[in-house]
Design a protein around this motif. Structure first.
Motif, PDB file in Angstrom:
ATOM      1  N   LYS A   1      19.586  -9.661  33.765  1.00 29.92           N
ATOM      2  CA  LYS A   1      18.645 -10.731  33.448  1.00 29.92           C
ATOM      3  C   LYS A   1      17.478 -10.786  34.437  1.00 29.92           C
ATOM      4  N   TRP A   2      17.728 -10.475  35.695  1.00 29.66           N
ATOM      5  CA  TRP A   2      16.680 -10.565  36.703  1.00 29.66           C
ATOM      6  C   TRP A   2      15.651  -9.451  36.578  1.00 29.66           C
ATOM      7  N   GLU A   3      15.948  -8.402  35.823  1.00 34.72           N
ATOM      8  CA  GLU A   3      15.026  -7.264  35.725  1.00 34.72           C
ATOM      9  C   GLU A   3      13.878  -7.506  34.754  1.00 34.72           C
ATOM     10  N   GLY A   4      14.127  -8.187  33.698  1.00 35.55           N
ATOM     11  CA  GLY A   4      13.089  -8.373  32.697  1.00 35.55           C
ATOM     12  C   GLY A   4      12.444  -9.732  32.837  1.00 35.55           C
ATOM     13  N   GLY A   5      11.161  -9.732  32.979  1.00 33.07           N
ATOM     14  CA  GLY A   5      10.448 -10.985  33.120  1.00 33.07           C
ATOM     15  C   GLY A   5      10.025 -11.530  31.773  1.00 33.07           C
ATOM     16  N   SER A   6       9.348 -12.613  31.833  1.00 34.60           N
ATOM     17  CA  SER A   6       8.816 -13.213  30.626  1.00 34.60           C
ATOM     18  C   SER A   6       7.294 -13.212  30.708  1.00 34.60           C
ATOM     19  N   ILE A   7       6.673 -13.565  29.619  1.00 31.96           N
ATOM     20  CA  ILE A   7       5.214 -13.630  29.605  1.00 31.96           C
ATOM     21  C   ILE A   7       4.736 -14.720  30.562  1.00 31.96           C
ATOM     22  N   ARG A   8       5.439 -15.832  30.618  1.00 32.01           N
ATOM     23  CA  ARG A   8       5.050 -16.921  31.527  1.00 32.01           C
ATOM     24  C   ARG A   8       5.090 -16.475  32.980  1.00 32.01           C
ATOM     25  N   ALA A   9       6.087 -15.706  33.349  1.00 32.09           N
ATOM     26  CA  ALA A   9       6.193 -15.253  34.741  1.00 32.09           C
ATOM     27  C   ALA A   9       5.073 -14.283  35.093  1.00 32.09           C
ATOM     28  N   GLY A  10       4.673 -13.450  34.157  1.00 31.70           N
ATOM     29  CA  GLY A  10       3.615 -12.486  34.409  1.00 31.70           C
ATOM     30  C   GLY A  10       2.222 -13.094  34.418  1.00 31.70           C
ATOM     31  N   LEU A  11       2.071 -14.280  33.836  1.00 29.82           N
ATOM     32  CA  LEU A  11       0.751 -14.904  33.774  1.00 29.82           C
ATOM     33  C   LEU A  11       0.192 -15.243  35.151  1.00 29.82           C
ATOM     34  N   ALA A  12       1.051 -15.614  36.076  1.00 27.74           N
ATOM     35  CA  ALA A  12       0.577 -15.933  37.429  1.00 27.74           C
ATOM     36  C   ALA A  12      -0.008 -14.691  38.100  1.00 27.74           C
ATOM     37  N   TYR A  13       0.651 -13.559  37.932  1.00 22.70           N
ATOM     38  CA  TYR A  13       0.138 -12.309  38.506  1.00 22.70           C
ATOM     39  C   TYR A  13      -1.169 -11.891  37.847  1.00 22.70           C
ATOM     40  N   VAL A  14      -1.224 -12.035  36.534  1.00 22.09           N
ATOM     41  CA  VAL A  14      -2.441 -11.671  35.810  1.00 22.09           C
ATOM     42  C   VAL A  14      -3.589 -12.603  36.206  1.00 22.09           C
ATOM     43  N   ALA A  15      -3.290 -13.882  36.457  1.00 15.03           N
ATOM     44  CA  ALA A  15      -4.330 -14.816  36.905  1.00 15.03           C
ATOM     45  C   ALA A  15      -4.882 -14.404  38.265  1.00 15.03           C
ATOM     46  N   VAL A  16      -4.013 -14.007  39.178  1.00 18.47           N
ATOM     47  CA  VAL A  16      -4.477 -13.538  40.489  1.00 18.47           C
ATOM     48  C   VAL A  16      -5.285 -12.252  40.322  1.00 18.47           C
ATOM     49  N   ALA A  17      -4.853 -11.378  39.420  1.00 16.39           N
ATOM     50  CA  ALA A  17      -5.592 -10.137  39.165  1.00 16.39           C
ATOM     51  C   ALA A  17      -6.990 -10.438  38.636  1.00 16.39           C
ATOM     52  N   LEU A  18      -7.096 -11.387  37.734  1.00 20.32           N
ATOM     53  CA  LEU A  18      -8.405 -11.750  37.197  1.00 20.32           C
ATOM     54  C   LEU A  18      -9.297 -12.378  38.270  1.00 20.32           C
ATOM     55  N   MET A  19      -8.691 -13.150  39.173  1.00 16.17           N
ATOM     56  CA  MET A  19      -9.473 -13.697  40.287  1.00 16.17           C
ATOM     57  C   MET A  19     -10.000 -12.573  41.180  1.00 16.17           C
ATOM     58  N   ALA A  20      -9.168 -11.576  41.440  1.00 14.61           N
ATOM     59  CA  ALA A  20      -9.616 -10.443  42.255  1.00 14.61           C
ATOM     60  C   ALA A  20     -10.752  -9.696  41.563  1.00 14.61           C
ATOM     61  N   LEU A  21     -10.659  -9.545  40.249  1.00 10.70           N
ATOM     62  CA  LEU A  21     -11.730  -8.893  39.502  1.00 10.70           C
ATOM     63  C   LEU A  21     -13.012  -9.726  39.547  1.00 10.70           C
ATOM     64  N   LEU A  22     -12.877 -11.027  39.440  1.00 10.94           N
ATOM     65  CA  LEU A  22     -14.039 -11.913  39.520  1.00 10.94           C
ATOM     66  C   LEU A  22     -14.698 -11.833  40.898  1.00 10.94           C
ATOM     67  N   VAL A  23     -13.889 -11.817  41.948  1.00  8.47           N
ATOM     68  CA  VAL A  23     -14.436 -11.696  43.301  1.00  8.47           C
ATOM     69  C   VAL A  23     -15.147 -10.356  43.454  1.00  8.47           C
ATOM     70  N   TYR A  24     -14.569  -9.293  42.894  1.00  2.00           N
ATOM     71  CA  TYR A  24     -15.221  -7.983  42.947  1.00  2.00           C
ATOM     72  C   TYR A  24     -16.601  -8.037  42.297  1.00  2.00           C
ATOM     73  N   VAL A  25     -16.683  -8.630  41.112  1.00  2.00           N
ATOM     74  CA  VAL A  25     -17.962  -8.717  40.397  1.00  2.00           C
ATOM     75  C   VAL A  25     -18.971  -9.514  41.220  1.00  2.00           C
ATOM     76  N   VAL A  26     -18.551 -10.631  41.784  1.00  5.06           N
ATOM     77  CA  VAL A  26     -19.458 -11.465  42.573  1.00  5.06           C
ATOM     78  C   VAL A  26     -19.936 -10.717  43.818  1.00  5.06           C
ATOM     79  N   VAL A  27     -19.027 -10.042  44.503  1.00  7.62           N
ATOM     80  CA  VAL A  27     -19.396  -9.321  45.725  1.00  7.62           C
ATOM     81  C   VAL A  27     -20.370  -8.186  45.409  1.00  7.62           C
ATOM     82  N   VAL A  28     -20.110  -7.439  44.338  1.00  6.58           N
ATOM     83  CA  VAL A  28     -21.004  -6.330  43.973  1.00  6.58           C
ATOM     84  C   VAL A  28     -22.382  -6.863  43.585  1.00  6.58           C
ATOM     85  N   ARG A  29     -22.420  -7.954  42.856  1.00  8.55           N
ATOM     86  CA  ARG A  29     -23.724  -8.528  42.472  1.00  8.55           C
ATOM     87  C   ARG A  29     -24.495  -9.022  43.688  1.00  8.55           C
TER      88      ARG A  29
END
Length: 149
Positions: A113-141
């Motif tokens: 059970k501990w090996e497979g995550g859910s969509i809700r659990a992965g959303l936090a990681y994806v949110a941090v990933a999107l923030m990192a992408l946003l920071v990248y875009v802002v820094v490059v601009r």
């Protein structure tokens, strides 16, 4: 100042998570023996516990965690050196962290059970990933506009 603080935090987070992953990997046999004793005592309610299978899955999970931690620390080092592509490394790391458990579940590799995550659990990681992408875009601009030189 922004680069030093962000890079330092990413390095610290990466190293701390890496230490936890390696510690858990090194103590897999002890945990497998303890869980085997719990299984013999009936704590798993009739579920058959296979220590060797569990240990191999646990080791893989912790090596992946240690790898993602190293990637986070490298991203922090690159950010500290004022290179914007460090945020892309962080983006890739967190997208992988968010989708890895789901990939395990869909490929039928996950046995516990501990090996497979859910969509809700992965959303936090994806949110941090999107923030990192946003920071990248802002820094490059900002660099292209000559604001951050």
């Amino acid at each position: 100042m922004f680069y030093r603080i962000t890079g330092g935090l990413l390095i610290a987070i990466g190293l701390l998570i890496g230490v936890v992953g390696l510690y858990e990997w090194m103590h897999t046999d002890t945990m497998a023996r303890m869980l085997s004793e719990f299984s013999e005592a009936g704590a798993f309610r009739g579920t058959v516990f296979k220590p060797a299978l569990w240990a191999s899955h646990w080791r893989l999970a912790n090596l992946v965690i240690a790898g993602m931690a190293c990637s986070t620390a490298v991203a922090g080092l690159v950010v500290r050196l004022k290179k914007p592509w460090g945020y892309l490394v962080l983006f890739g790391t967190f997208v992988f962290a968010g989708t890895y458990p789901l990939i395990l579940r869909m490929s039928s590799y996950a046995q516990y059970k501990w090996e497979g995550g859910s969509i809700r659990a992965g959303l936090a990681y994806v949110a941090v990933a999107l923030m990192a992408l946003l920071v990248y875009v802002v820094v490059v601009r900002r660099q292209r506009a000559g604001i951050d030189r």
